[in-house]
Design a protein around this motif. Structure first.
Motif, PDB file in Angstrom:
ATOM      1  N   LEU A  51       0.925  -1.297  -0.064  1.00 27.74           N
ATOM      2  CA  LEU A  51      -0.097  -0.123  -0.022  1.00 27.74           C
ATOM      3  C   LEU A  51       0.676   1.313  -0.013  1.00 27.74           C
TER       4      LEU A  51
ATOM      5  N   VAL B 205       2.584   1.566  -3.714  1.00 26.27           N
ATOM      6  CA  VAL B 205       1.722   2.301  -4.530  1.00 26.27           C
ATOM      7  C   VAL B 205       1.023   3.512  -4.430  1.00 26.27           C
ATOM      8  N   PHE B 206       1.064   3.875  -3.067  1.00 25.08           N
ATOM      9  CA  PHE B 206       0.720   5.254  -2.822  1.00 25.08           C
ATOM     10  C   PHE B 206       1.743   6.237  -3.034  1.00 25.08           C
TER      11      PHE B 206
ATOM     12  N   GLY C 291       2.060   6.788  -6.720  1.00 22.92           N
ATOM     13  CA  GLY C 291       0.803   7.781  -7.056  1.00 22.92           C
ATOM     14  C   GLY C 291       1.015   9.268  -6.596  1.00 22.92           C
ATOM     15  N   PHE C 292       1.676   9.304  -5.502  1.00 24.07           N
ATOM     16  CA  PHE C 292       1.987  10.818  -5.306  1.00 24.07           C
ATOM     17  C   PHE C 292       3.138  11.425  -6.150  1.00 24.07           C
TER      18      PHE C 292
ATOM     19  N   TYR D 109      -6.912  -2.785   1.028  1.00 27.71           N
ATOM     20  CA  TYR D 109      -6.029  -1.902   0.696  1.00 27.71           C
ATOM     21  C   TYR D 109      -6.169  -1.623  -1.092  1.00 27.71           C
TER      22      TYR D 109
ATOM     23  N   TRP E 154      -6.647   1.616  -2.886  1.00 29.39           N
ATOM     24  CA  TRP E 154      -6.050   2.104  -4.013  1.00 29.39           C
ATOM     25  C   TRP E 154      -6.837   2.673  -5.432  1.00 29.39           C
TER      26      TRP E 154
ATOM     27  N   PHE F 217      -8.575   5.663  -4.744  1.00 28.70           N
ATOM     28  CA  PHE F 217      -7.620   6.794  -4.907  1.00 28.70           C
ATOM     29  C   PHE F 217      -7.179   7.059  -6.367  1.00 28.70           C
TER      30      PHE F 217
ATOM     31  N   THR G  92      -8.230  10.601  -8.660  1.00 27.09           N
ATOM     32  CA  THR G  92      -7.184  11.358  -9.071  1.00 27.09           C
ATOM     33  C   THR G  92      -7.675  11.705 -10.715  1.00 27.09           C
TER      34      THR G  92
END
Lengths: 55, 155
Positions: A30, A33-34, A37-38, B6, B10, B13, B17
């Protein structure tokens, strides 16, 4: 092997669903992947603001 | 279908976006008039010199502060190779090619378009700062590609 009289024959419980995924620790995945993403968001924002600054 | 908790985070999210990106770009496209270089005019690439407005390439005044630059890209240069505009002028570039695919790029600005023979591509820019602006071809067009340039003098 002969069964002892006080030990019943153990068989896997068929009616109980065990989902192995829920028990896995995916916190690292998690976070990874975040993080990606950021990074994508930061790149998008910087490229788009560059475009806007030149309009 | 089963998703890990999770994985749901994702996906939500990612979808959010995507919606935010498309909304920002979409709203700005309509409110700010942001669009990629585009032109619907077509012409015979072998008769560019006889087809108006390219029979008289150069700068044309449209109104007080707006100019139209009708330019021809060819191997390996632009016709005309230099134009002069006053500071603050808005210039609409109409560019076509006589031979192969070229580009019309003013580094440091949003003017960056492909010039395809048979088509007229259009882009506009307001020159608010004085100076000499270099125009380059960034589509490889042949052995003299690196020499292909023109200048826009803003005074």
């Amino acid at each position: 092997m002969a069964q002892l009289p006080h030990q019943p024959n153990r068989r896997p419980v068929a009616n109980k669903k065990i989902n192995p995924e829920e028990n896995q620790n995916l916190k690292g995945t998690l976070v990874a992947v975040f993080t990606v993403g950021f990074i994508i968001i930061a790149m998008w924002v910087s490229v788009y603001s560059l475009f806007l600054s030149r309009v | 279908m089963h998703f890990h908790r999770y994985e749901k985070y994702w996906l939500i999210f990612g979808l959010c976006t995507l919606v935010v990106f498309l909304t920002i770009v979409g709203v700005n496209a309509f409110s700010g008039g942001h669009q990629p270089p585009t032109g619907m005019m077509t012409l015979d690439p072998t008769k560019v010199d006889q087809t108006p407005p390219f029979d008289q390439p150069g700068l044309k005044k449209v109104d007080d502060n707006t100019y139209e630059a009708n330019l021809i890209a060819m191997a390996f240069g632009y016709n005309p190779s230099k134009i002069e505009v006053p500071v603050g002028a808005k210039v609409i570039f109409n560019v076509t090619s006589k031979d192969v695919v070229h580009s019309f790029t003013i580094p440091g600005t949003n003017v960056n378009m492909m010039i395809t023979p048979g088509h007229v591509n259009t882009s506009e820019f307001s020159f608010d700062k004085p100076g000499s602006y270099l125009v380059l071809c960034n589509e490889y067009c042949g052995s003299g590609h690196h020499m292909m340039q023109m200048t826009i003098e803003v005074k």
